[in-house]
Design a protein around this motif. Structure first.
Motif, PDB file in Angstrom:
ATOM      1  N   GLU A 105     -34.425 -36.787  33.369  1.00 31.92           N
ATOM      2  CA  GLU A 105     -35.628 -36.202  32.782  1.00 31.92           C
ATOM      3  C   GLU A 105     -35.458 -35.893  31.298  1.00 31.92           C
ATOM      4  O   GLU A 105     -36.431 -35.574  30.613  1.00 31.92           O
ATOM      5  CB  GLU A 105     -35.998 -34.927  33.547  1.00 31.92           C
ATOM      6  N   GLY A 106     -34.233 -35.957  30.799  1.00 32.99           N
ATOM      7  CA  GLY A 106     -33.986 -35.689  29.384  1.00 32.99           C
ATOM      8  C   GLY A 106     -34.024 -34.223  29.026  1.00 32.99           C
ATOM      9  O   GLY A 106     -34.198 -33.868  27.849  1.00 32.99           O
ATOM     10  N   GLY A 107     -33.851 -33.339  30.027  1.00 35.12           N
ATOM     11  CA  GLY A 107     -33.875 -31.912  29.754  1.00 35.12           C
ATOM     12  C   GLY A 107     -34.108 -31.128  31.029  1.00 35.12           C
ATOM     13  O   GLY A 107     -34.000 -31.663  32.133  1.00 35.12           O
ATOM     14  N   ILE A 108     -34.444 -29.842  30.872  1.00 35.71           N
ATOM     15  CA  ILE A 108     -34.696 -28.988  32.026  1.00 35.71           C
ATOM     16  C   ILE A 108     -36.082 -28.375  31.933  1.00 35.71           C
ATOM     17  O   ILE A 108     -36.617 -28.152  30.843  1.00 35.71           O
ATOM     18  CB  ILE A 108     -33.646 -27.850  32.137  1.00 35.71           C
ATOM     19  N   ASP A 109     -36.671 -28.130  33.088  1.00 35.06           N
ATOM     20  CA  ASP A 109     -37.942 -27.409  33.169  1.00 35.06           C
ATOM     21  C   ASP A 109     -37.656 -26.028  33.740  1.00 35.06           C
ATOM     22  O   ASP A 109     -37.182 -25.904  34.858  1.00 35.06           O
ATOM     23  CB  ASP A 109     -38.923 -28.159  34.065  1.00 35.06           C
ATOM     24  N   TRP A 110     -37.913 -25.013  32.948  1.00 36.15           N
ATOM     25  CA  TRP A 110     -37.591 -23.649  33.369  1.00 36.15           C
ATOM     26  C   TRP A 110     -38.839 -22.790  33.245  1.00 36.15           C
ATOM     27  O   TRP A 110     -39.359 -22.575  32.165  1.00 36.15           O
ATOM     28  CB  TRP A 110     -36.469 -23.091  32.506  1.00 36.15           C
ATOM     29  N   ARG A 111     -39.320 -22.334  34.382  1.00 36.01           N
ATOM     30  CA  ARG A 111     -40.497 -21.475  34.454  1.00 36.01           C
ATOM     31  C   ARG A 111     -41.688 -22.080  33.707  1.00 36.01           C
ATOM     32  O   ARG A 111     -42.404 -21.405  32.967  1.00 36.01           O
ATOM     33  CB  ARG A 111     -40.188 -20.085  33.897  1.00 36.01           C
ATOM     34  N   GLY A 112     -41.879 -23.395  33.898  1.00 41.71           N
ATOM     35  CA  GLY A 112     -43.052 -24.045  33.342  1.00 41.71           C
ATOM     36  C   GLY A 112     -42.913 -24.526  31.911  1.00 41.71           C
ATOM     37  O   GLY A 112     -43.874 -25.068  31.342  1.00 41.71           O
ATOM     38  N   THR A 113     -41.748 -24.340  31.291  1.00 42.26           N
ATOM     39  CA  THR A 113     -41.519 -24.816  29.919  1.00 42.26           C
ATOM     40  C   THR A 113     -40.403 -25.848  29.930  1.00 42.26           C
ATOM     41  O   THR A 113     -39.366 -25.635  30.572  1.00 42.26           O
ATOM     42  CB  THR A 113     -41.134 -23.653  28.981  1.00 42.26           C
ATOM     43  N   PHE A 114     -40.609 -26.951  29.218  1.00 38.99           N
ATOM     44  CA  PHE A 114     -39.602 -28.012  29.169  1.00 38.99           C
ATOM     45  C   PHE A 114     -38.749 -27.852  27.916  1.00 38.99           C
ATOM     46  O   PHE A 114     -39.259 -27.618  26.815  1.00 38.99           O
ATOM     47  CB  PHE A 114     -40.272 -29.393  29.164  1.00 38.99           C
ATOM     48  N   TYR A 115     -37.423 -27.987  28.116  1.00 39.94           N
ATOM     49  CA  TYR A 115     -36.470 -27.907  27.006  1.00 39.94           C
ATOM     50  C   TYR A 115     -35.664 -29.194  27.003  1.00 39.94           C
ATOM     51  O   TYR A 115     -35.025 -29.545  28.007  1.00 39.94           O
ATOM     52  CB  TYR A 115     -35.544 -26.697  27.174  1.00 39.94           C
ATOM     53  N   SER A 116     -35.678 -29.912  25.888  1.00 38.58           N
ATOM     54  CA  SER A 116     -35.010 -31.211  25.834  1.00 38.58           C
ATOM     55  C   SER A 116     -33.493 -31.050  25.835  1.00 38.58           C
ATOM     56  O   SER A 116     -32.957 -30.057  25.324  1.00 38.58           O
ATOM     57  CB  SER A 116     -35.444 -31.987  24.585  1.00 38.58           C
ATOM     58  N   LEU A 117     -32.822 -32.036  26.398  1.00 33.61           N
ATOM     59  CA  LEU A 117     -31.364 -32.013  26.463  1.00 33.61           C
ATOM     60  C   LEU A 117     -30.753 -32.045  25.067  1.00 33.61           C
ATOM     61  O   LEU A 117     -29.753 -31.360  24.806  1.00 33.61           O
ATOM     62  CB  LEU A 117     -30.860 -33.188  27.300  1.00 33.61           C
ATOM     63  N   ASP A 118     -31.334 -32.819  24.178  1.00 37.95           N
ATOM     64  CA  ASP A 118     -30.809 -32.887  22.803  1.00 37.95           C
ATOM     65  C   ASP A 118     -30.856 -31.519  22.128  1.00 37.95           C
ATOM     66  O   ASP A 118     -29.916 -31.115  21.432  1.00 37.95           O
ATOM     67  CB  ASP A 118     -31.614 -33.896  21.983  1.00 37.95           C
ATOM     68  N   GLU A 119     -31.957 -30.802  22.347  1.00 38.28           N
ATOM     69  CA  GLU A 119     -32.098 -29.476  21.748  1.00 38.28           C
ATOM     70  C   GLU A 119     -31.102 -28.493  22.359  1.00 38.28           C
ATOM     71  O   GLU A 119     -30.479 -27.695  21.647  1.00 38.28           O
ATOM     72  CB  GLU A 119     -33.533 -28.982  21.965  1.00 38.28           C
ATOM     73  N   LEU A 120     -30.932 -28.568  23.675  1.00 36.13           N
ATOM     74  CA  LEU A 120     -29.991 -27.667  24.345  1.00 36.13           C
ATOM     75  C   LEU A 120     -28.559 -27.921  23.887  1.00 36.13           C
ATOM     76  O   LEU A 120     -27.800 -26.978  23.634  1.00 36.13           O
ATOM     77  CB  LEU A 120     -30.098 -27.852  25.858  1.00 36.13           C
ATOM     78  N   LYS A 121     -28.191 -29.199  23.769  1.00 34.97           N
ATOM     79  CA  LYS A 121     -26.827 -29.534  23.350  1.00 34.97           C
ATOM     80  C   LYS A 121     -26.581 -29.151  21.899  1.00 34.97           C
ATOM     81  O   LYS A 121     -25.473 -28.774  21.526  1.00 34.97           O
ATOM     82  CB  LYS A 121     -26.574 -31.023  23.576  1.00 34.97           C
ATOM     83  N   ALA A 122     -27.609 -29.260  21.068  1.00 30.34           N
ATOM     84  CA  ALA A 122     -27.445 -28.937  19.650  1.00 30.34           C
ATOM     85  C   ALA A 122     -27.181 -27.454  19.430  1.00 30.34           C
ATOM     86  O   ALA A 122     -26.574 -27.070  18.423  1.00 30.34           O
ATOM     87  CB  ALA A 122     -28.689 -29.374  18.875  1.00 30.34           C
ATOM     88  N   HIS A 123     -27.632 -26.603  20.371  1.00 33.07           N
ATOM     89  CA  HIS A 123     -27.467 -25.158  20.218  1.00 33.07           C
ATOM     90  C   HIS A 123     -26.584 -24.565  21.306  1.00 33.07           C
ATOM     91  O   HIS A 123     -26.646 -23.361  21.576  1.00 33.07           O
ATOM     92  CB  HIS A 123     -28.834 -24.474  20.238  1.00 33.07           C
ATOM     93  N   LYS A 124     -25.772 -25.372  21.917  1.00 34.81           N
ATOM     94  CA  LYS A 124     -24.980 -24.871  23.042  1.00 34.81           C
ATOM     95  C   LYS A 124     -23.878 -23.918  22.575  1.00 34.81           C
ATOM     96  O   LYS A 124     -23.351 -24.017  21.474  1.00 34.81           O
ATOM     97  CB  LYS A 124     -24.348 -26.040  23.808  1.00 34.81           C
ATOM     98  N   VAL A 125     -23.566 -22.985  23.441  1.00 26.92           N
ATOM     99  CA  VAL A 125     -22.391 -22.130  23.309  1.00 26.92           C
ATOM    100  C   VAL A 125     -21.679 -22.217  24.647  1.00 26.92           C
ATOM    101  O   VAL A 125     -22.269 -21.940  25.686  1.00 26.92           O
ATOM    102  CB  VAL A 125     -22.760 -20.676  22.974  1.00 26.92           C
TER     103      VAL A 125
END
Length: 420
Positions: A385-405
């Motif tokens: 899917e290229g990301g996750i859907d959390w409580r009705g909002t989609f977050y792209s995998l690229d964005e999550l990886k760019a800000h990961k801790v």
């Protein structure tokens, strides 16, 4: 001896040699797995003996108690939020404010909160209608709640957590007596079935051995921990490292708040509060599978190589020994039985520590397969899917990886992300 007899003897000898070598290598492999299982069991013994019980912390005997701000994000929590807030409002701690952030709920949550706020002056409701770019909804809600809090201490918790009356009294006593900056309470996770109870306990075992919460209080240790049900932190200290902003796009925000506190050289500790704090984490195995889709890949640092390593470890330590106990013989069977016994004892210690019914233990041969499914399902779904859907909002995998801790203690933490 005839020529035919010699030929048969030679062929049998040649065929048996590789088998003996293979069994020898397999036995050596099982010895290695046994060492891992025993180290894991040792960790459970350490946790059982060295994590302090909140029961042993007496409440403060003073009239001047610091103000505590309880901050709760709520998104579509109509089923359980009233009961959870009722337990909070029943706390015997006198100097308390409760801030609930209604994060764009589309069910009856806003109406329930407004009705309860009208009856209870200590309860304040903030309605969030928009999510700014670059934030996960829950992390943004927690950050906003902290910005409006007046208390010296902030307590981040979830909308389905239940508290015993003396919980805050004892937690504040621990914070004040030991001059702590961050306190995490491990809590009881209830479940409607024995299979789910064991699956939850089994799933937390990896985090236990990786994070080693009994070492959190040691300043020279790299261990850290946080829990969504109970993260208490000094407000001034929280704002000193930017609050939730450094982990604004991290699904595992609760654990990472503990990492931020430890990396910022705060005085941290972790106690067992299972007699005081409880939550029904998931209502069914299917709900757990769906719920962990959002953070399973984050726990693996978004690395497919770690997925393969986790799979190999799960198969080697938990699945293979069970099959070996049934199919192997001799020393190999003995080793497999010892590994299974060590794993089962570790689970029993974990279940006992968090007041889980030990009658769930017969399900232990099943849970490793469900864990494998949960991990692979989450990772493959996120990749497809290229990301996750959390409580009705989609977050792209690229964005999550760019800000990961990273939640992995051996991965160095840097601003805005993590690198090896």
């Amino acid at each position: 001896m005839s020529y035919e007899d010699c030929e048969v003897l030679c062929r049998d000898t040649i065929e048996k040699q590789p088998k003996r070598k293979t069994m020898s290598l397999f036995t050596l492999f099982l010895f290695c797995i046994l060492v891992i299982a025993l180290f894991t069991l040792r960790d459970y013994f350490h946790a059982h003996h060295h994590i302090e019980q909140l029961d042993h912390v007496p409440p403060l005997e003073t009239a001047a108690l610091p103000l505590v701000s309880v901050i709760i994000p709520a998104c579509n929590e109509e089923q359980g939020i009233e009961a959870a807030l009722t337990s909070l409002l029943s706390l015997n701690y006198p100097n308390l404010e409760i801030i609930v952030l209604n994060d764009r709920s589309i069910d009856a949550t806003p109406q329930i909160l407004d009705r309860m706020a009208g009856k209870h002056p200590r309860l304040r409701v903030v309605h969030i209608t928009e999510l700014p770019a670059g934030w996960l909804g829950k992390n943004h809600a927690l950050h906003q709640g902290a910005a409006q809090a007046r208390g010296e201490f902030l307590l981040f918790t979830d909308a389905d957590v239940h508290f015993a009356p003396e919980t805050i009294h004892r937690a504040v006593a621990k914070m004040e007596t030991h001059k702590l900056d961050h306190l995490c309470l491990l809590f009881r996770m209830t479940a409607p079935s024995r299979l789910l109870s064991l699956l939850i306990a089994d799933s937390l075992s990896g985090g236990f051995t990786m994070l080693k919460p009994w070492l959190v209080s040691k300043p020279d240790s790299r261990s850290f921990i946080g829990a969504g049900g109970f993260n208490m932190i000094r407000k001034s200290f929280y704002h000193s490292f930017g609050g939730h902003r450094p982990i604004r796009l991290c699904p595992v925000d609760d654990v990472l708040l503990g990492r931020l506190a430890k990396e910022s050289r705060g005085r941290c500790d972790c106690l067992n509060g299972s007699s005081f704090v409880s939550v029904e984490w998931y209502g069914s195995v299917g709900e757990m599978v769906r719920g962990l889709r959002k953070n399973a890949f984050a726990l693996l640092d978004y690395r497919f190589s770690l997925l393969l390593a986790a799979t190999a470890a799960l198969v080697s330590v938990h699945i293979l020994p069970l099959w070996g106990l049934l199919l192997a013989d001799g020393l190999a069977r003995l080793l497999c039985g010892t590994i299974v016994g060590a794993n089962l004892l570790a689970l029993a210690l974990g279940a006992r520590a968090f007041q889980t019914d030990l009658r769930c233990l017969p399900w232990f041969p099943v849970t490793p397969y469900i864990k494998l499914y949960i991990i692979w399902h989450a990772v493959l779904s996120t990749l497809i899917e290229g990301g996750i859907d959390w409580r009705g909002t989609f977050y792209s995998l690229d964005e999550l990886k760019a800000h990961k801790v990273s939640v992995l203690p051996w991965v160095k933490m840097e601003k805005g992300g993590a690198v090896d």
